[in-house]
Enzyme design. Structure first.
Site, mmCIF file in Angstrom:
data_model
loop_
_atom_site.group_PDB
_atom_site.id
_atom_site.type_symbol
_atom_site.label_atom_id
_atom_site.label_comp_id
_atom_site.label_asym_id
_atom_site.label_seq_id
_atom_site.Cartn_x
_atom_site.Cartn_y
_atom_site.Cartn_z
ATOM 1 N N GLU A 116 0.610 -1.276 0.023
ATOM 2 C CA GLU A 116 -0.002 -0.029 -0.023
ATOM 3 C C GLU A 116 1.069 1.364 -0.005
ATOM 4 O O GLU A 116 0.511 2.583 0.342
ATOM 5 C CB GLU A 116 -0.767 0.034 1.249
ATOM 6 C CG GLU A 116 -1.748 -1.207 1.265
ATOM 7 C CD GLU A 116 -2.894 -1.505 0.263
ATOM 8 O OE1 GLU A 116 -3.091 -0.634 -0.651
ATOM 9 O OE2 GLU A 116 -3.659 -2.162 0.233
ATOM 10 N N HIS A 139 -2.638 2.477 8.334
ATOM 11 C CA HIS A 139 -3.897 1.646 7.665
ATOM 12 C C HIS A 139 -3.973 0.389 8.550
ATOM 13 O O HIS A 139 -3.123 -0.053 8.832
ATOM 14 C CB HIS A 139 -3.483 1.281 6.419
ATOM 15 C CG HIS A 139 -4.592 0.154 5.684
ATOM 16 N ND1 HIS A 139 -5.740 0.290 5.539
ATOM 17 C CD2 HIS A 139 -4.077 -1.034 5.347
ATOM 18 C CE1 HIS A 139 -6.081 -0.745 4.951
ATOM 19 N NE2 HIS A 139 -5.467 -1.664 4.961
ATOM 20 N N HIS A 141 -7.386 -3.001 9.848
ATOM 21 C CA HIS A 141 -8.561 -3.594 9.766
ATOM 22 C C HIS A 141 -9.385 -3.648 11.044
ATOM 23 O O HIS A 141 -9.457 -4.797 11.195
ATOM 24 C CB HIS A 141 -8.355 -5.010 9.174
ATOM 25 C CG HIS A 141 -7.438 -5.028 7.828
ATOM 26 N ND1 HIS A 141 -6.635 -6.105 7.541
ATOM 27 C CD2 HIS A 141 -6.956 -4.029 6.938
ATOM 28 C CE1 HIS A 141 -6.074 -5.849 6.105
ATOM 29 N NE2 HIS A 141 -6.057 -4.559 6.188
ATOM 30 N N GLU A 169 -17.354 11.748 22.270
ATOM 31 C CA GLU A 169 -16.182 12.572 21.666
ATOM 32 C C GLU A 169 -16.005 12.352 20.578
ATOM 33 O O GLU A 169 -14.855 13.118 20.109
ATOM 34 C CB GLU A 169 -15.165 11.506 22.500
ATOM 35 C CG GLU A 169 -15.371 11.767 24.051
ATOM 36 C CD GLU A 169 -14.533 13.075 24.668
ATOM 37 O OE1 GLU A 169 -13.105 13.223 24.542
ATOM 38 O OE2 GLU A 169 -14.972 13.872 25.533
ATOM 39 N N HIS A 210 -13.091 -3.399 3.977
ATOM 40 C CA HIS A 210 -11.375 -3.783 3.771
ATOM 41 C C HIS A 210 -10.955 -3.252 5.288
ATOM 42 O O HIS A 210 -10.178 -3.864 6.064
ATOM 43 C CB HIS A 210 -10.806 -3.012 2.786
ATOM 44 C CG HIS A 210 -9.246 -3.301 2.637
ATOM 45 N ND1 HIS A 210 -8.489 -3.493 1.804
ATOM 46 C CD2 HIS A 210 -8.317 -3.076 3.698
ATOM 47 C CE1 HIS A 210 -7.350 -3.813 1.881
ATOM 48 N NE2 HIS A 210 -7.068 -3.627 3.018
HETATM 49 P P1 13P Z 1 0.992 -5.306 3.205
HETATM 50 O O1 13P Z 1 1.355 -6.735 3.875
HETATM 51 O O2 13P Z 1 1.560 -5.365 1.771
HETATM 52 O O3 13P Z 1 1.115 -4.130 3.912
HETATM 53 O O4 13P Z 1 -0.687 -5.234 3.052
HETATM 54 C C1 13P Z 1 -1.214 -5.475 4.033
HETATM 55 C C2 13P Z 1 -2.674 -4.846 3.850
HETATM 56 O O5 13P Z 1 -3.497 -4.392 4.872
HETATM 57 C C3 13P Z 1 -3.272 -4.529 2.408
HETATM 58 O O6 13P Z 1 -4.412 -3.679 2.413
HETATM 59 ZN ZN ZN Z 2 -5.444 -3.702 4.494
#
Ligand code: 13P
Ligand code: ZN
Length: 270
Positions: A116, A139, A141, A169, A210
């Site tokens: 990413e 980033h 999940h 908050e 995602h």
């Molecule tokens: P990477 O292992 O390439 O960082 O990917 C993980 C991920 O969350 C892809 O969206």
């Molecule tokens: Zn991801």
């Protein structure tokens, strides 16, 4: 030259990704983080003239020419970063208008930065236009935000208002709201460009089905931003199937604006 493992930015990065893993936001190799470093702080720990190898990025970002980043590796598990930082993390400096990245440290198994990387670098460019102090793109999940994208409409105003209503908050921490991208193929320049565009108006960008992207001036602030949005989503997922008897009203949100000296995104409150 000082020991890189004693650098505050390295210690903070390792603690942050470990904490992200412990929060359940980063299963397996899920998630990635990039932190822009100052040249002077890098020079205390590394010889800036010693390049290990050069990596192609597959995009251009002329605004980041010469900038150095500490970044997580592709396929690497956040769970393992604390035990083998030089294997799971890397320090890269961009050149050739961002088309190439010189590896100054890390990725010791021959690895490379996160898949990413385009979304990270393009988001840095976008956020620096809005806030010259921005240093972090993160980033991950988180389960509740992800779950919410299956059952809540993805309209940004509606999505934001729901999160704001879930804890007092939320509006204080992210008054600009959250932007939302529909499902797109990850790891591409296209999703990078779309994310960066959304980063011009908010520090949080949800990737439907995602995860989420956050940006901020340091790792703590960015972590806290995602943590707060995820808490809002958690409350939502606990109550979405129940009759709602009470909520935080727009009148009350206006009181929060006054109390905390913040301004909600234009047009998002009635
Ligand atoms: P990477 O292992 O390439 O960082 O990917 C993980 C991920 O969350 C892809 O969206
Ligand atoms: Zn991801």
């Amino acid at each position: 030259m000082k020991d890189l493992m004693t650098a505050p930015f390295m210690i903070e990065m390792i603690r942050t990704v470990t904490n992200m893993y412990q929060h359940g936001w980063d299963e397996r190799n899920g998630g990635n983080v990039s932190l822009m470093l100052e040249d002077a702080e890098v020079a205390e720990y590394l010889d800036p003239g010693r390049v290990i190898r050069t990596l192609e990025t597959g995009f251009t970002a002329p605004e980041l020419e010469g900038k150095t980043f500490l970044v997580t590796g592709t396929g690497k598990y956040f769970k393992n970063v604390q035990y083998a930082p030089d294997f799971n993390l890397g320090i890269v400096r961009l050149r050739e208008a961002g088309r190439q990245a010189d590896l100054l440290w890390g990725f010791s198994d021959g690895g490379r930065f996160t898949s990413e990387f385009p979304a990270h670098m393009m988001s840095h460019v976008a956020r620096l236009k809005v806030d010259p102090d921005n240093r972090v793109v993160m980033h991950c999940h988180p389960a509740n935000l992800l779950a919410m994208t299956y059952v809540h409409e993805l309209d940004e105003r509606a999505f934001t208002r729901t999160l704001w209503q879930m804890c007092t908050e939320c509006i204080v921490v992210f008054p600009e709201g959250v932007n939302v991208l529909p499902w797109m193929l990850c790891g591409t320049n296209e999703i990078g460009e779309a994310t960066a565009e959304k980063m011009l108006t908010a520090r949080l960008v949800v990737w439907a089905q995602h995860g989420i992207y956050g940006a901020g001036k340091d790792l703590d602030e960015t972590f806290g931003l995602i943590e707060t949005a995820e808490k809002g989503a958690e409350i939502y997922m606990k109550i979405a199937h129940l009759p709602r008897l009470n909520t935080i009203t727009d009148t009350q949100m206006h009181l929060l604006e006054e109390r905390f000296g913040i301004k909600a995104r234009e047009g998002y409150l009635d």
